[in-house]
Write an enzyme that holds these catalytic residues in place. Structure first.
Site, PDB file in Angstrom:
ATOM      1  N   SER A 136       0.750  -1.369  -0.110  1.00 31.12           N
ATOM      2  CA  SER A 136      -0.140   0.080  -0.090  1.00 31.12           C
ATOM      3  C   SER A 136       0.850   1.162  -0.029  1.00 31.12           C
ATOM      4  N   GLU A 138       0.033   3.792   1.682  1.00 29.71           N
ATOM      5  CA  GLU A 138       0.183   3.990   3.192  1.00 29.71           C
ATOM      6  C   GLU A 138       1.710   3.662   3.748  1.00 29.71           C
ATOM      7  N   TYR A 159      -2.046   0.369  10.487  1.00 25.23           N
ATOM      8  CA  TYR A 159      -2.021  -0.505   9.267  1.00 25.23           C
ATOM      9  C   TYR A 159      -0.882  -0.193   8.486  1.00 25.23           C
ATOM     10  N   ASN A 188      -4.317   4.519  -3.650  1.00 22.81           N
ATOM     11  CA  ASN A 188      -5.754   4.489  -3.540  1.00 22.81           C
ATOM     12  C   ASN A 188      -6.862   4.154  -4.795  1.00 22.81           C
ATOM     13  N   THR A 200     -14.247   8.070  -0.415  1.00 17.31           N
ATOM     14  CA  THR A 200     -14.835   8.251  -1.546  1.00 17.31           C
ATOM     15  C   THR A 200     -16.246   7.737  -1.687  1.00 17.31           C
ATOM     16  N   LYS A 202     -18.164   6.906   0.811  1.00 16.38           N
ATOM     17  CA  LYS A 202     -18.885   7.588   1.777  1.00 16.38           C
ATOM     18  C   LYS A 202     -19.255   9.095   1.182  1.00 16.38           C
ATOM     19  N   GLY A 221     -14.214  14.219   7.887  1.00 24.78           N
ATOM     20  CA  GLY A 221     -12.911  14.719   8.476  1.00 24.78           C
ATOM     21  C   GLY A 221     -11.913  15.634   7.727  1.00 24.78           C
ATOM     22  N   ARG A 227      -4.850  12.774  -2.233  1.00 24.54           N
ATOM     23  CA  ARG A 227      -4.709  11.138  -2.753  1.00 24.54           C
ATOM     24  C   ARG A 227      -4.771  11.110  -4.288  1.00 24.54           C
ATOM     25  N   PRO A 289      -4.982  10.272  14.270  1.00 23.24           N
ATOM     26  CA  PRO A 289      -4.102  10.665  14.975  1.00 23.24           C
ATOM     27  C   PRO A 289      -2.661  11.196  14.587  1.00 23.24           C
TER      28      PRO A 289
HETATM   29  P1  NAP Z   1     -11.421  -4.580   1.420  1.00 24.05           P
HETATM   30  O1  NAP Z   1     -12.476  -4.343   0.271  1.00 24.05           O
HETATM   31  O2  NAP Z   1     -11.449  -4.061   2.722  1.00 24.05           O
HETATM   32  O3  NAP Z   1     -11.349  -6.078   1.499  1.00 24.05           O
HETATM   33  C1  NAP Z   1     -10.635  -6.856   2.372  1.00 24.05           C
HETATM   34  C2  NAP Z   1     -10.496  -8.302   2.247  1.00 24.05           C
HETATM   35  O4  NAP Z   1     -10.005  -8.985   3.267  1.00 24.05           O
HETATM   36  C3  NAP Z   1     -12.158  -8.988   2.397  1.00 24.05           C
HETATM   37  O5  NAP Z   1     -12.598 -10.077   1.419  1.00 24.05           O
HETATM   38  C4  NAP Z   1     -12.016  -9.176   3.925  1.00 24.05           C
HETATM   39  O6  NAP Z   1     -13.330 -10.161   4.249  1.00 24.05           O
HETATM   40  C5  NAP Z   1     -10.729  -9.909   3.882  1.00 24.05           C
HETATM   41  N1  NAP Z   1     -10.291 -10.235   5.325  1.00 24.05           N
HETATM   42  C6  NAP Z   1     -10.368  -9.153   6.331  1.00 24.05           C
HETATM   43  N2  NAP Z   1      -9.834  -9.711   7.514  1.00 24.05           N
HETATM   44  C7  NAP Z   1      -9.492 -11.057   7.008  1.00 24.05           C
HETATM   45  C8  NAP Z   1      -8.950 -11.853   7.791  1.00 24.05           C
HETATM   46  N3  NAP Z   1      -8.689 -12.057   9.207  1.00 24.05           N
HETATM   47  N4  NAP Z   1      -8.592 -13.323   7.164  1.00 24.05           N
HETATM   48  C9  NAP Z   1      -9.030 -13.489   5.796  1.00 24.05           C
HETATM   49  N5  NAP Z   1      -9.792 -12.511   5.096  1.00 24.05           N
HETATM   50  C10 NAP Z   1      -9.779 -10.994   5.773  1.00 24.05           C
HETATM   51  O7  NAP Z   1      -9.926  -4.326   0.740  1.00 24.05           O
HETATM   52  P2  NAP Z   1      -9.715  -3.818  -0.714  1.00 24.05           P
HETATM   53  O8  NAP Z   1      -9.788  -2.341  -0.998  1.00 24.05           O
HETATM   54  O9  NAP Z   1     -10.369  -4.790  -1.771  1.00 24.05           O
HETATM   55  O10 NAP Z   1      -7.937  -4.076  -0.773  1.00 24.05           O
HETATM   56  C11 NAP Z   1      -7.622  -5.402  -1.098  1.00 24.05           C
HETATM   57  C12 NAP Z   1      -6.215  -5.348  -0.427  1.00 24.05           C
HETATM   58  O11 NAP Z   1      -5.102  -4.327  -1.053  1.00 24.05           O
HETATM   59  C13 NAP Z   1      -5.951  -5.141   1.056  1.00 24.05           C
HETATM   60  O12 NAP Z   1      -4.939  -5.880   1.331  1.00 24.05           O
HETATM   61  C14 NAP Z   1      -5.602  -3.774   1.495  1.00 24.05           C
HETATM   62  O13 NAP Z   1      -4.924  -3.390   2.404  1.00 24.05           O
HETATM   63  C15 NAP Z   1      -4.907  -3.495  -0.024  1.00 24.05           C
HETATM   64  N6  NAP Z   1      -4.801  -2.300  -0.453  1.00 24.05           N
HETATM   65  C16 NAP Z   1      -5.981  -1.349  -1.014  1.00 24.05           C
HETATM   66  C17 NAP Z   1      -5.821  -0.367  -1.507  1.00 24.05           C
HETATM   67  C18 NAP Z   1      -7.094   0.509  -1.892  1.00 24.05           C
HETATM   68  O14 NAP Z   1      -7.187   1.552  -2.276  1.00 24.05           O
HETATM   69  N7  NAP Z   1      -8.434  -0.302  -2.136  1.00 24.05           N
HETATM   70  C19 NAP Z   1      -4.711   0.443  -1.759  1.00 24.05           C
HETATM   71  C20 NAP Z   1      -3.524  -0.382  -1.503  1.00 24.05           C
HETATM   72  C21 NAP Z   1      -3.486  -1.689  -0.924  1.00 24.05           C
HETATM   73  P3  NAP Z   1     -14.563  -9.772   4.775  1.00 24.05           P
HETATM   74  O15 NAP Z   1     -15.346  -9.697   3.228  1.00 24.05           O
HETATM   75  O16 NAP Z   1     -15.181 -11.071   5.333  1.00 24.05           O
HETATM   76  O17 NAP Z   1     -14.643  -8.526   5.496  1.00 24.05           O
HETATM   77  N1  GDD Z   2     -12.366   7.215   5.793  1.00 22.58           N
HETATM   78  C1  GDD Z   2     -12.642   8.592   5.979  1.00 22.58           C
HETATM   79  N2  GDD Z   2     -13.728   9.190   6.128  1.00 22.58           N
HETATM   80  N3  GDD Z   2     -11.514   9.231   5.523  1.00 22.58           N
HETATM   81  C2  GDD Z   2     -11.703  10.695   5.437  1.00 22.58           C
HETATM   82  C3  GDD Z   2     -13.196  11.320   6.011  1.00 22.58           C
HETATM   83  C4  GDD Z   2     -13.917  10.593   6.388  1.00 22.58           C
HETATM   84  O1  GDD Z   2     -14.887  10.729   6.837  1.00 22.58           O
HETATM   85  N4  GDD Z   2     -12.809  12.629   5.949  1.00 22.58           N
HETATM   86  C5  GDD Z   2     -11.482  12.712   5.395  1.00 22.58           C
HETATM   87  N5  GDD Z   2     -10.998  11.573   5.303  1.00 22.58           N
HETATM   88  C6  GDD Z   2      -9.726  11.652   4.761  1.00 22.58           C
HETATM   89  C7  GDD Z   2      -8.682  10.752   5.467  1.00 22.58           C
HETATM   90  O2  GDD Z   2      -8.232  11.464   6.712  1.00 22.58           O
HETATM   91  C8  GDD Z   2      -7.627  10.079   4.779  1.00 22.58           C
HETATM   92  O3  GDD Z   2      -6.767  11.410   4.422  1.00 22.58           O
HETATM   93  C9  GDD Z   2      -8.132  10.357   3.170  1.00 22.58           C
HETATM   94  O4  GDD Z   2      -9.512  10.892   3.378  1.00 22.58           O
HETATM   95  C10 GDD Z   2      -8.475   8.917   2.646  1.00 22.58           C
HETATM   96  O5  GDD Z   2      -8.969   8.046   3.556  1.00 22.58           O
HETATM   97  P1  GDD Z   2      -9.803   6.628   3.175  1.00 22.58           P
HETATM   98  O6  GDD Z   2     -10.421   6.600   1.993  1.00 22.58           O
HETATM   99  O7  GDD Z   2     -10.058   5.888   4.413  1.00 22.58           O
HETATM  100  O8  GDD Z   2      -8.438   5.911   2.577  1.00 22.58           O
HETATM  101  P2  GDD Z   2      -6.787   5.910   3.072  1.00 22.58           P
HETATM  102  O9  GDD Z   2      -6.031   6.538   2.194  1.00 22.58           O
HETATM  103  O10 GDD Z   2      -6.691   6.165   4.546  1.00 22.58           O
HETATM  104  O11 GDD Z   2      -6.533   4.347   3.049  1.00 22.58           O
HETATM  105  C11 GDD Z   2      -7.004   3.502   1.888  1.00 22.58           C
HETATM  106  O12 GDD Z   2      -5.897   3.594   0.766  1.00 22.58           O
HETATM  107  C12 GDD Z   2      -4.606   3.105   1.201  1.00 22.58           C
HETATM  108  C13 GDD Z   2      -3.710   3.364  -0.004  1.00 22.58           C
HETATM  109  O13 GDD Z   2      -3.112   4.497   0.139  1.00 22.58           O
HETATM  110  C14 GDD Z   2      -7.353   2.075   2.036  1.00 22.58           C
HETATM  111  O14 GDD Z   2      -7.720   1.486   1.117  1.00 22.58           O
HETATM  112  C15 GDD Z   2      -5.990   1.091   2.470  1.00 22.58           C
HETATM  113  O15 GDD Z   2      -6.236  -0.061   2.668  1.00 22.58           O
HETATM  114  C16 GDD Z   2      -4.983   1.445   1.368  1.00 22.58           C
HETATM  115  O16 GDD Z   2      -3.885   0.923   1.707  1.00 22.58           O
END
Ligand code: NAP
Ligand code: GDD
Length: 350
Positions: A136, A138, A159, A188, A200, A202, A221, A227, A289
């Site tokens: 990620s 992150e 995370y 993201n 997004t 939300k 927030g 991003r 935080p």
């Molecule tokens: P997501 O929608 O939150 O999906 C997470 C998946 O992991 C769900 O299928 C969830 O199962 C499963 N899971 C959670 N806890 C588990 C456990 N203890 N054992 C086995 N499976 C578990 O995430 P995503 O957006 O598809 O992201 C996929 C991966 O890419 C994640 O590793 C995430 O951290 C990483 N990633 C995401 C982004 C992004 O922007 N989307 C960016 C960078 C990296 P349930 O359906 O049962 O909850």
């Molecule tokens: N969730 C959330 N809710 N975020 C908010 C809000 C709110 O109400 N208001 C502002 N934000 C800001 C967060 O503080 C953050 O800076 C940004 O929006 C994006 O938040 P998220 O959409 O929760 O994503 P993320 O960037 O923290 O994490 C996602 O992207 C990572 C890759 O950079 C997740 O998908 C992670 O799993 C992934 O690794």
């Protein structure tokens, strides 16, 4: 190779569902690990579900959990995969501050458990296995943009720290045991299937519900965070491409562009001709935080080595999500009028 088999953790998640579609379209047999829950969690892949009684089915689901190494080993033995995609995670950054130990167990230790299981299976069976680890942006945290393959990690959340550990467990397995392991460092990526507590979705959920008169306010927030947002359907293609290369490697996957949360809000409300200022309020309860202020990826390596680049740009991504959520809210409105006071959850039709 006769039948290509893949094992996917996190198959019920956003990325898992798009990856499943991609792998099936390429003729794979796909095994997925799902968690037991008191309610169904397979909405995103229900359209691809195959009954266990079907002969020659291509989608096989196994109960399991990344916290349980015995079951990971058992599933690998049964699936005999050529490729493993480790997408499973507690993936919410804010939640990781509330549940740091659990997040580390699933994200960091889970990745290690999966690697150990793959290495043992490889030794026992003599079969080569290629592994994709979902890293990620992150992990870059406070390192200034643009962030690329050589940018140092400075994670800002439990995370992010756990993903860094998973990254290095993978690199170590590659260096120590010659495992074909690729870390995809994905920025993201969003879609109509995005979990509804990520910013997004939300926002687009709220836009749809406001248009339909089901909601009047949206509390957010930090609006200034920036991003690099792309479309999840594009990003899973990069994951699969990484495992088809001659050599394993680590790749940054991004669009190379960057927008603030405020920009996203403006664009989303603009899609339905609403003035966002009338509806959006900042609630400091959503602040983190420690925040990651700016993420913007350097896409050079991905383009040069994989020939991959993002196809859906920012305005089209926002439009796709808003259109979907306006329709969803309309359905919710109809159900309410019919006396069903329940939220209509996102189905997997896009
Ligand atoms: P997501 O929608 O939150 O999906 C997470 C998946 O992991 C769900 O299928 C969830 O199962 C499963 N899971 C959670 N806890 C588990 C456990 N203890 N054992 C086995 N499976 C578990 O995430 P995503 O957006 O598809 O992201 C996929 C991966 O890419 C994640 O590793 C995430 O951290 C990483 N990633 C995401 C982004 C992004 O922007 N989307 C960016 C960078 C990296 P349930 O359906 O049962 O909850
Ligand atoms: N969730 C959330 N809710 N975020 C908010 C809000 C709110 O109400 N208001 C502002 N934000 C800001 C967060 O503080 C953050 O800076 C940004 O929006 C994006 O938040 P998220 O959409 O929760 O994503 P993320 O960037 O923290 O994490 C996602 O992207 C990572 C890759 O950079 C997740 O998908 C992670 O799993 C992934 O690794």
């Amino acid at each position: 190779m006769d039948q290509k088999r893949a094992l996917v953790t996190g198959i019920t998640g956003q990325d898992g569902s798009y990856l499943l579609e991609l792998l099936l379209s390429q003729g794979y047999e796909v095994h997925g690990i799902i968690r037991r829950s008191s309610v169904f969690t397979t909405d995103r892949i229900d359209h691809l579900y195959e009954d266990p009684h079907e002969v020659g089915r291509k989608v096989i689901l196994h109960y399991g959990d990344l916290t349980d190494s015995a079951v990971l080993r058992r599933v690998i033995d049964r699936a005999q995969p050529h490729e493993v995609y480790n997408l499973g995670a507690q993936s919410h950054v804010k939640v990781s501050f509330e549940e740091p130990e659990y997040t580390a167990d699933v994200v960091a230790m889970g990745a290690l458990r999966m690697l150990q299981a793959v290495l043992d299976y490889r030794e026992k069976s003599g079969q080569d296995v290629r592994v994709y680890q979902a890293g990620s942006s992150e992990m870059f945290g406070s390192s200034p943009p643009p962030q690329g393959a050589d940018t140092p990690f400075h994670p800002r959340s439990p995370y992010g720290v756990s993903k860094v550990a998973a990254h290095w467990y993978g690199v170590n397995a590659r260096e120590a045991y010659g495992l074909f392991l690729c870390n995809g460092i994905l920025f993201n990526h969003e879609s109509p299937r995005r979990g509804e507590t990520f910013v997004t979705r939300k926002i687009t959920r709220a836009v749809g519900r406001i248009v339909e008169g089901l909601q009047t306010k949206l509390f957010l927030g930090n609006l200034e965070a920036k991003r690099d947002w792309g479309f999840a359907g594009d990003y899973v293609k990069a994951m699969q491409l990484m495992l088809q290369q001659d050599e394993p490697g680590d790749y940054v996957v991004a669009t190379g562009t960057c927008h603030s949360v405020r920009d996203f809000v403006e664009e989303a409300f603009g899609c339905v001709d609403l003035e966002w200022e009338k509806y959006v309020e900042v609630d400091p309860g959503y602040f983190r935080p420690s925040e990651v202020h700016v993420l913007q990826g350097d896409t050079t390596l991905c383009w040069e080595r994989l020939g991959w680049k993002a196809e859906v740009d920012f305005p089209n991504l926002v439009r796709m999500m808003v259109d979907y959520d306006v329709t969803l809210a309309r359905q919710e409105g109809i159900m309410r009028t019919a006396g069903h006071h329940m939220a209509v959850r996102g189905a997997a039709s896009i």
